[in-house]
Design an enzyme around this catalytic site. Structure first.
Site, mmCIF file in Angstrom:
data_model
loop_
_atom_site.group_PDB
_atom_site.id
_atom_site.type_symbol
_atom_site.label_atom_id
_atom_site.label_comp_id
_atom_site.label_asym_id
_atom_site.label_seq_id
_atom_site.Cartn_x
_atom_site.Cartn_y
_atom_site.Cartn_z
ATOM 1 N N ALA A 64 0.839 -1.201 0.000
ATOM 2 C CA ALA A 64 0.000 0.000 0.000
ATOM 3 C C ALA A 64 0.875 1.252 0.000
ATOM 4 C CB ALA A 64 -0.890 -0.002 1.241
ATOM 5 N N GLY A 119 20.260 -8.132 23.832
ATOM 6 C CA GLY A 119 18.909 -7.703 24.198
ATOM 7 C C GLY A 119 17.986 -8.906 24.130
ATOM 8 N N GLY A 152 18.396 -4.263 17.813
ATOM 9 C CA GLY A 152 17.170 -3.481 17.887
ATOM 10 C C GLY A 152 16.402 -3.525 16.588
ATOM 11 N N HIS A 184 -1.899 -25.007 45.400
ATOM 12 C CA HIS A 184 -0.681 -25.705 45.794
ATOM 13 C C HIS A 184 -0.589 -27.028 45.053
ATOM 14 C CE1 HIS A 184 2.559 -27.082 48.369
ATOM 15 N NE2 HIS A 184 1.928 -28.241 48.478
HETATM 16 P P1 FAD Z 1 4.318 -6.161 12.440
HETATM 17 O O1 FAD Z 1 4.050 -7.430 13.121
HETATM 18 O O2 FAD Z 1 5.726 -5.848 12.065
HETATM 19 O O3 FAD Z 1 3.401 -6.162 11.135
HETATM 20 C C1 FAD Z 1 3.452 -5.145 10.204
HETATM 21 C C2 FAD Z 1 2.897 -5.683 8.893
HETATM 22 O O4 FAD Z 1 2.722 -4.600 7.987
HETATM 23 C C3 FAD Z 1 3.830 -6.681 8.205
HETATM 24 O O5 FAD Z 1 3.154 -7.881 7.958
HETATM 25 C C4 FAD Z 1 4.223 -5.988 6.904
HETATM 26 O O6 FAD Z 1 4.383 -6.883 5.830
HETATM 27 C C5 FAD Z 1 3.040 -5.053 6.684
HETATM 28 N N1 FAD Z 1 3.350 -3.865 5.879
HETATM 29 C C6 FAD Z 1 4.320 -2.950 6.101
HETATM 30 N N2 FAD Z 1 4.280 -1.990 5.163
HETATM 31 C C7 FAD Z 1 3.249 -2.311 4.332
HETATM 32 C C8 FAD Z 1 2.710 -1.705 3.162
HETATM 33 N N3 FAD Z 1 3.205 -0.562 2.663
HETATM 34 N N4 FAD Z 1 1.667 -2.312 2.552
HETATM 35 C C9 FAD Z 1 1.146 -3.472 3.042
HETATM 36 N N5 FAD Z 1 1.622 -4.075 4.139
HETATM 37 C C10 FAD Z 1 2.657 -3.500 4.776
HETATM 38 N N6 FAD Z 1 6.830 -9.361 20.880
HETATM 39 C C11 FAD Z 1 6.215 -9.874 21.958
HETATM 40 O O7 FAD Z 1 5.300 -9.247 22.499
HETATM 41 N N7 FAD Z 1 6.560 -11.102 22.475
HETATM 42 C C12 FAD Z 1 7.551 -11.846 21.915
HETATM 43 O O8 FAD Z 1 7.858 -12.946 22.390
HETATM 44 C C13 FAD Z 1 8.224 -11.323 20.775
HETATM 45 N N8 FAD Z 1 9.199 -12.035 20.177
HETATM 46 C C14 FAD Z 1 9.789 -11.526 19.056
HETATM 47 C C15 FAD Z 1 10.793 -12.286 18.459
HETATM 48 C C16 FAD Z 1 11.414 -11.814 17.316
HETATM 49 C C17 FAD Z 1 12.498 -12.648 16.671
HETATM 50 C C18 FAD Z 1 11.009 -10.566 16.758
HETATM 51 C C19 FAD Z 1 11.662 -10.063 15.505
HETATM 52 C C20 FAD Z 1 10.032 -9.805 17.352
HETATM 53 C C21 FAD Z 1 9.411 -10.276 18.518
HETATM 54 N N9 FAD Z 1 8.410 -9.551 19.158
HETATM 55 C C22 FAD Z 1 7.822 -10.058 20.280
HETATM 56 C C23 FAD Z 1 7.984 -8.228 18.669
HETATM 57 C C24 FAD Z 1 6.662 -8.362 17.866
HETATM 58 O O9 FAD Z 1 6.856 -9.242 16.789
HETATM 59 C C25 FAD Z 1 6.223 -6.989 17.378
HETATM 60 O O10 FAD Z 1 6.115 -6.110 18.477
HETATM 61 C C26 FAD Z 1 4.871 -7.066 16.687
HETATM 62 O O11 FAD Z 1 4.899 -7.958 15.590
HETATM 63 C C27 FAD Z 1 4.457 -5.675 16.203
HETATM 64 O O12 FAD Z 1 3.229 -5.755 15.572
HETATM 65 P P2 FAD Z 1 2.803 -4.677 14.461
HETATM 66 O O13 FAD Z 1 1.418 -5.045 14.070
HETATM 67 O O14 FAD Z 1 3.079 -3.319 14.939
HETATM 68 O O15 FAD Z 1 3.802 -4.896 13.240
HETATM 69 P P1 NAD Z 2 16.886 -4.924 21.990
HETATM 70 O O1 NAD Z 2 16.673 -3.475 21.973
HETATM 71 O O2 NAD Z 2 16.133 -5.782 22.927
HETATM 72 O O3 NAD Z 2 18.440 -5.219 22.266
HETATM 73 C C1 NAD Z 2 19.447 -4.695 21.458
HETATM 74 C C2 NAD Z 2 20.766 -4.842 22.189
HETATM 75 O O4 NAD Z 2 21.816 -4.561 21.275
HETATM 76 C C3 NAD Z 2 20.910 -3.875 23.361
HETATM 77 O O5 NAD Z 2 21.385 -4.557 24.486
HETATM 78 C C4 NAD Z 2 21.926 -2.857 22.840
HETATM 79 O O6 NAD Z 2 22.717 -2.277 23.863
HETATM 80 C C5 NAD Z 2 22.759 -3.721 21.915
HETATM 81 N N1 NAD Z 2 23.471 -2.992 20.861
HETATM 82 C C6 NAD Z 2 23.040 -1.949 20.118
HETATM 83 N N2 NAD Z 2 23.989 -1.600 19.202
HETATM 84 C C7 NAD Z 2 25.026 -2.458 19.371
HETATM 85 C C8 NAD Z 2 26.281 -2.638 18.723
HETATM 86 N N3 NAD Z 2 26.655 -1.842 17.698
HETATM 87 N N4 NAD Z 2 27.113 -3.602 19.150
HETATM 88 C C9 NAD Z 2 26.735 -4.423 20.178
HETATM 89 N N5 NAD Z 2 25.556 -4.307 20.831
HETATM 90 C C10 NAD Z 2 24.705 -3.347 20.420
HETATM 91 O O7 NAD Z 2 16.684 -5.388 20.461
HETATM 92 P P2 NAD Z 2 16.439 -6.806 19.802
HETATM 93 O O8 NAD Z 2 16.977 -7.889 20.641
HETATM 94 O O9 NAD Z 2 16.930 -6.671 18.396
HETATM 95 O O10 NAD Z 2 14.870 -6.901 19.786
HETATM 96 C C11 NAD Z 2 14.093 -5.887 19.115
HETATM 97 C C12 NAD Z 2 12.766 -5.703 19.769
HETATM 98 O O11 NAD Z 2 11.917 -6.811 19.482
HETATM 99 C C13 NAD Z 2 12.812 -5.650 21.299
HETATM 100 O O12 NAD Z 2 13.138 -4.382 21.770
HETATM 101 C C14 NAD Z 2 11.406 -6.026 21.661
HETATM 102 O O13 NAD Z 2 10.605 -4.891 21.557
HETATM 103 C C15 NAD Z 2 11.032 -7.026 20.571
HETATM 104 N N6 NAD Z 2 11.181 -8.412 21.073
HETATM 105 C C16 NAD Z 2 10.457 -8.804 22.162
HETATM 106 C C17 NAD Z 2 10.576 -10.083 22.642
HETATM 107 C C18 NAD Z 2 9.759 -10.506 23.821
HETATM 108 O O14 NAD Z 2 8.811 -9.807 24.151
HETATM 109 N N7 NAD Z 2 10.080 -11.614 24.470
HETATM 110 C C19 NAD Z 2 11.436 -10.991 22.045
HETATM 111 C C20 NAD Z 2 12.168 -10.564 20.952
HETATM 112 C C21 NAD Z 2 12.026 -9.272 20.467
#
Ligand code: FAD
Ligand code: NAD
Length: 465
Positions: A119, A185, A272, A444
């Site tokens: 989009a 992280g 990040g 418990h």
């Molecule tokens: P997203 O899930 O990123 O969805 C955005 C969607 O928009 C995508 O499908 C994309 O294709 C679509 N999109 C973008 N631009 C366009 C466009 N122009 N047209 C059409 N479609 C488009 N969070 C947790 O709470 N618990 C966890 O355990 C956790 N684990 C994670 C592990 C990993 C490895 C990663 C990478 C993230 C994790 N997260 C976790 C974070 C979580 O995935 C995100 O916070 C969440 O998916 C955000 O939801 P959202 O709807 O904002 O965006």
């Molecule tokens: P993060 O922000 O959790 O951690 C990034 C880490 O990288 C930090 O500790 C930071 O100090 C370090 N860092 C940054 N620049 C660096 C560099 N140049 N060299 C070495 N270290 C560096 O980010 P993430 O692990 O990529 O996860 C992204 C986001 O996805 C999270 O912030 C969270 O919002 C979401 N997430 C959530 C879950 C969950 O809820 N269990 C799991 C996975 C991801």
């Protein structure tokens, strides 16, 4: 292609967007959702769910390896365990496939029209979608931007070849012998620990002087201990410089100025995620920004009338459940209901070993907010259920106001404590006092008894410590 008009258009079908569209559909709002990849977004396809599947498989494998090596106090024996990572990934893909199909089904059931393609805004009311069969123009009264986030790339380590993001790590079909992880992280630790359990020699490089800087040091200490027990080397205060000339090693400079060559088959960069604020025509709009995120108010309204934004594109914490809660709220607002963001806390869970959960304020945060606090902490070493699970590491901690005992925050670290987040969130959201928690009968033997005990401890009369 015939132009579509609707009351609500949602861009992005991640947890923010798809929940918004389902709820709007349920409320009778004429809704269209556009997704360029798969329904479910990052969370279902390449994030939360696949990572938790891999973590579970790695836990099971690691436990079996320990049994085979005779390291099992319960007397269970196993022989020659092995893992076929390609099959693990196929199992994981089966789960994500079922979930994404489920999301499509729920959208259809709610009467939402799904348009597949990218989009792009033409103006504040019109979006063009590049579909497989040509351009589809959609005009909408209200538009929700839910475009999510993407991994941050380091200029010194661009993604490609052996340098992978979480998406690459979650589709590996062989366990890398040596895995270097940049960033300690959420993702670096969750996946770093999983690969260590799968048999990789893992080295984690973190720029700051501690792991998981989002959580307080007391909560992360058991994770640091476990990393060491798993043989994971953690280099804190270390700066990555890039790959060596041959590409064989990751080069880094440690806190004391020592040059390190970290031999690695894969380099997983998890430093990040960045909001997806480009690639959908933001330049056609007048949207205020809040740093790198889209600026929103307490109703997720952007600076343009009729345009809302939700999820990762709007700021921290970038968590799926925050995106979902915002999506649900915006759907209700568009349908005419009076809603605004009134949540007391957004729980955070880190699925490391052991797991960490935090809801509300930590002791330092409560003190920094000018509160005098009572703190109760109960160790799992004194919890019968934790003993039966061979998981006595960790504790539950309750932070409450000293004057009226209102609970401000609850944290825990320990095996399986992610499931305690439900009780913790409910307590904070409902405005519980220490007496409410201490006075609730907790079954418990469960780890949740540690929650009641922590509240009793804050009141000065814990029973089991
Ligand atoms: P997203 O899930 O990123 O969805 C955005 C969607 O928009 C995508 O499908 C994309 O294709 C679509 N999109 C973008 N631009 C366009 C466009 N122009 N047209 C059409 N479609 C488009 N969070 C947790 O709470 N618990 C966890 O355990 C956790 N684990 C994670 C592990 C990993 C490895 C990663 C990478 C993230 C994790 N997260 C976790 C974070 C979580 O995935 C995100 O916070 C969440 O998916 C955000 O939801 P959202 O709807 O904002 O965006
Ligand atoms: P993060 O922000 O959790 O951690 C990034 C880490 O990288 C930090 O500790 C930071 O100090 C370090 N860092 C940054 N620049 C660096 C560099 N140049 N060299 C070495 N270290 C560096 O980010 P993430 O692990 O990529 O996860 C992204 C986001 O996805 C999270 O912030 C969270 O919002 C979401 N997430 C959530 C879950 C969950 O809820 N269990 C799991 C996975 C991801």
């Amino acid at each position: 292609m015939k132009e579509i008009t609707c009351k609500l258009l949602v861009i992005g079908a991640g947890p923010g967007g798809y929940v918004c569209a389902i709820r709007a559909g349920q409320l009778g709002v004429d809704t269209v959702i556009v997704e360029m990849a798969k329904p479910g977004g990052t969370c279902l396809n390449i994030g939360c769910i696949p990572s938790k599947a891999l973590i579970h498989a790695a836990d099971d494998f690691h436990r079996t390896v320990a049994m085979a090596a005779g390291r099992n106090a319960m007397g269970i024996r196993a022989e020659s365990p092995a893992i076929d990572l390609a099959r693990t990934m196929a199992w994981k893909d089966g789960i994500t496939g079922r979930l994404t199909m489920g999301v499509s089904g729920l959208l259809k059931k709610a009467g939402v029209k799904i348009v597949v393609g990218r989009a792009t805004f033409r103006d504040g009311k019109t979006v063009a979608v590049e579909t497989e069969t040509g351009e589809q123009v959609i005009r909408a009264e209200n538009i929700v931007i839910a475009t999510g986030s993407a991994p941050v790339e380091l200029p010194a380590l661009p993604f490609g070849g052996k340098v992978i993001s979480s998406t690459g790590a979650l589709s590996l079909t062989d366990v890398p012998q040596r895995l270097a992880v940049v960033g300690a992280g959420y993702i670096g630790l969750e996946l770093g620990i999983a690969f260590a359990k799968l048999g990789s020699k893992v080295t984690i490089v973190e720029a700051l002087d501690r792991i998981l800087p989002l959580y307080d040091a007391q909560l992360t200490q058991p994770v640091a201990k476990r990393l060491s027990a798993l043989g994971v080397e953690v280099l804190l205060g270390t700066r990555v410089e890039g790959l060596s000339a041959t590409g064989e090693a990751l080069l880094a400079e440690t806190a004391d100025g020592e040059e390190r060559r970290i031999a690695a088959d894969k380099v997983l960069v998890t430093v990040g995620r960045r909001p997806v604020t480009e690639g959908w025509g933001r330049e056609e709009l007048e949207l205020d920004m809040d740093g790198r995120f889209l600026k929103i108010d307490e109703q997720c309204r952007t600076s343009m009338r009729g345009i809302h934004a939700i999820g990762d594109v709007t700021g921290e914490p970038m968590l799926a459940h925050r995106a979902m809660a915002q999506g649900e709220m915006v759907a209700e607002i568009v349908s005419g209901k009076r809603r605004s963001w009134d949540k007391r806390a957004i729980p955070a869970v880190c699925f490391t070993d052991p797991e960490i959960v935090s809801v509300g304020l930590s002791p330092e945060e409560a003190r920094a907010a000018g509160r005098e606090v009572k703190i109760g902490q109960f160790p799992f070493t004194a919890n019968g259920r934790a003993m039966t699970l061979s998981s006595e590491e960790g504790f539950v901690r309750v932070v409450a106001r000293a004057d009226n005992h209102l609970v401000l925050g609850i944290q825990a670290v320990g095996a399986g404590v992610s499931e305690l987040s439900a009780a913790f969130s409910l307590a904070v959201e409902m405005g519980a006092r220490l007496e409410d928690i201490a006075g609730t009968i907790h079954a418990h033997p469960t780890q949740s008894e540690g929650f009641a005990e922590a509240a009793m401890k804050a009141l000065g009369h814990a029973l089991h410590v």
